[in-house]
Motif scaffolding. Structure first.
Motif, PDB file in Angstrom:
ATOM      1  N   ALA A 234     -27.774 -28.154 -38.341  1.00  0.00           N
ATOM      2  CA  ALA A 234     -28.954 -27.292 -38.198  1.00  0.00           C
ATOM      3  C   ALA A 234     -29.695 -27.176 -39.527  1.00  0.00           C
ATOM      4  N   ALA A 235     -28.968 -26.988 -40.613  1.00  0.00           N
ATOM      5  CA  ALA A 235     -29.590 -26.875 -41.933  1.00  0.00           C
ATOM      6  C   ALA A 235     -30.238 -28.200 -42.340  1.00  0.00           C
ATOM      7  N   ARG A 236     -29.566 -29.317 -42.088  1.00  0.00           N
ATOM      8  CA  ARG A 236     -30.120 -30.636 -42.427  1.00  0.00           C
ATOM      9  C   ARG A 236     -31.395 -30.903 -41.658  1.00  0.00           C
ATOM     10  N   GLU A 237     -31.392 -30.621 -40.366  1.00  0.00           N
ATOM     11  CA  GLU A 237     -32.588 -30.856 -39.555  1.00  0.00           C
ATOM     12  C   GLU A 237     -33.761 -30.001 -40.040  1.00  0.00           C
ATOM     13  N   THR A 238     -33.487 -28.774 -40.453  1.00  0.00           N
ATOM     14  CA  THR A 238     -34.543 -27.900 -40.965  1.00  0.00           C
ATOM     15  C   THR A 238     -35.106 -28.456 -42.267  1.00  0.00           C
TER      16      THR A 238
ATOM     17  N   VAL B 280     -32.447 -23.089 -45.472  1.00  0.00           N
ATOM     18  CA  VAL B 280     -32.048 -21.940 -44.663  1.00  0.00           C
ATOM     19  C   VAL B 280     -30.582 -21.603 -44.863  1.00  0.00           C
ATOM     20  N   GLU B 281     -30.280 -20.353 -44.575  1.00  0.00           N
ATOM     21  CA  GLU B 281     -28.894 -19.907 -44.458  1.00  0.00           C
ATOM     22  C   GLU B 281     -28.645 -19.748 -42.966  1.00  0.00           C
ATOM     23  N   ILE B 282     -27.736 -20.523 -42.438  1.00  0.00           N
ATOM     24  CA  ILE B 282     -27.462 -20.502 -41.004  1.00  0.00           C
ATOM     25  C   ILE B 282     -26.690 -19.237 -40.655  1.00  0.00           C
ATOM     26  N   GLY B 283     -27.151 -18.566 -39.612  1.00  0.00           N
ATOM     27  CA  GLY B 283     -26.520 -17.339 -39.143  1.00  0.00           C
ATOM     28  C   GLY B 283     -25.737 -17.564 -37.865  1.00  0.00           C
ATOM     29  N   ASN B 284     -25.794 -16.590 -36.986  1.00  0.00           N
ATOM     30  CA  ASN B 284     -25.045 -16.633 -35.734  1.00  0.00           C
ATOM     31  C   ASN B 284     -25.619 -17.634 -34.749  1.00  0.00           C
ATOM     32  N   LEU B 285     -24.724 -18.181 -33.936  1.00  0.00           N
ATOM     33  CA  LEU B 285     -25.142 -19.034 -32.832  1.00  0.00           C
ATOM     34  C   LEU B 285     -25.868 -18.156 -31.816  1.00  0.00           C
ATOM     35  N   PHE B 286     -27.050 -18.593 -31.393  1.00  0.00           N
ATOM     36  CA  PHE B 286     -27.862 -17.801 -30.475  1.00  0.00           C
ATOM     37  C   PHE B 286     -27.785 -18.327 -29.044  1.00  0.00           C
TER      38      PHE B 286
END
Length: 181
Positions: A82-86, A94-100
């Motif tokens: 997720a961070a790489r794609e962003t 970004v700092e990745i948080g909770n799975l939504f």
């Protein structure tokens, strides 16, 4: 699939012994070639009351809006993907948080994971796969120009839950795309 990636011999579609589904099996080395769903990972990059969205520079849905997301690579975690794609799509850290959300898309053999994330700064710009990136409030989102239902639906839910102060975790299935997805 026509040829074995292990020895280059031809493969046949058959149900291997002890299995229940048809698989491509090599006629020479007997290697079973499993074909499994693709994992797509993305995030909702948050900054105050806004989220970062990207206008796609590639097909499918060239010129439509989305959240930063893409296929997971080997040797990375969901959060790393997720961070790489962003970073790739919006040059945003970004700092990745909770799975939504987790959505299954069986009609295209994909599983989609969407995290909440915190933008670390406002130093972002379009990456190679984006024509434009911008921070938008809920009222500024071009809802009729969202590229995929698997982005549109969770993003709507995100804003509804955020208004109520009750962000949770959700699972869903999208069996078939809408006419514009």
């Amino acid at each position: 699939m026509k040829y074995c990636s292990n020895c280059s011999a031809s493969v046949e579609l058959m149900i291997p012994e002890g299995d229940s589904l048809p698989r491509y099996v090599c006629t020479a080395c007997n290697m079973i070639h499993y074909q499994n769903p693709k994992i797509v990972v993305g995030c909702i990059p948050e900054w105050e009351d806004k989220v970062l969205i990207c206008k796609r520079a590639i097909e499918p849905r060239l010129g439509w809006w989305t959240l930063p997301a893409g296929f997971m690579e080997n040797n990375e975690t969901l959060a790393q993907a997720a961070a790489r794609e962003t970073l790739e799509e919006a040059n945003a850290r970004v700092e990745i948080g909770n799975l939504f959300t987790v959505y299954s898309l069986p009609h295209i053999s994909q599983v989609y994971f969407l995290f909440r994330a915190r933008l670390l700064d406002l130093d972002f710009k379009p990456g190679i796969e984006s024509l434009e990136v911008k921070l938008v409030s809920e009222l500024e989102i071009p809802w009729d120009e969202m590229a995929f239902r698997v982005i549109h639906d969770p993003l709507k839910r995100y804003f509804e839950e955020r208004r109520r102060g009750e962000l949770g975790f959700h699972m869903g299935i999208i069996d078939k795309p809408r006419s514009n997805s």
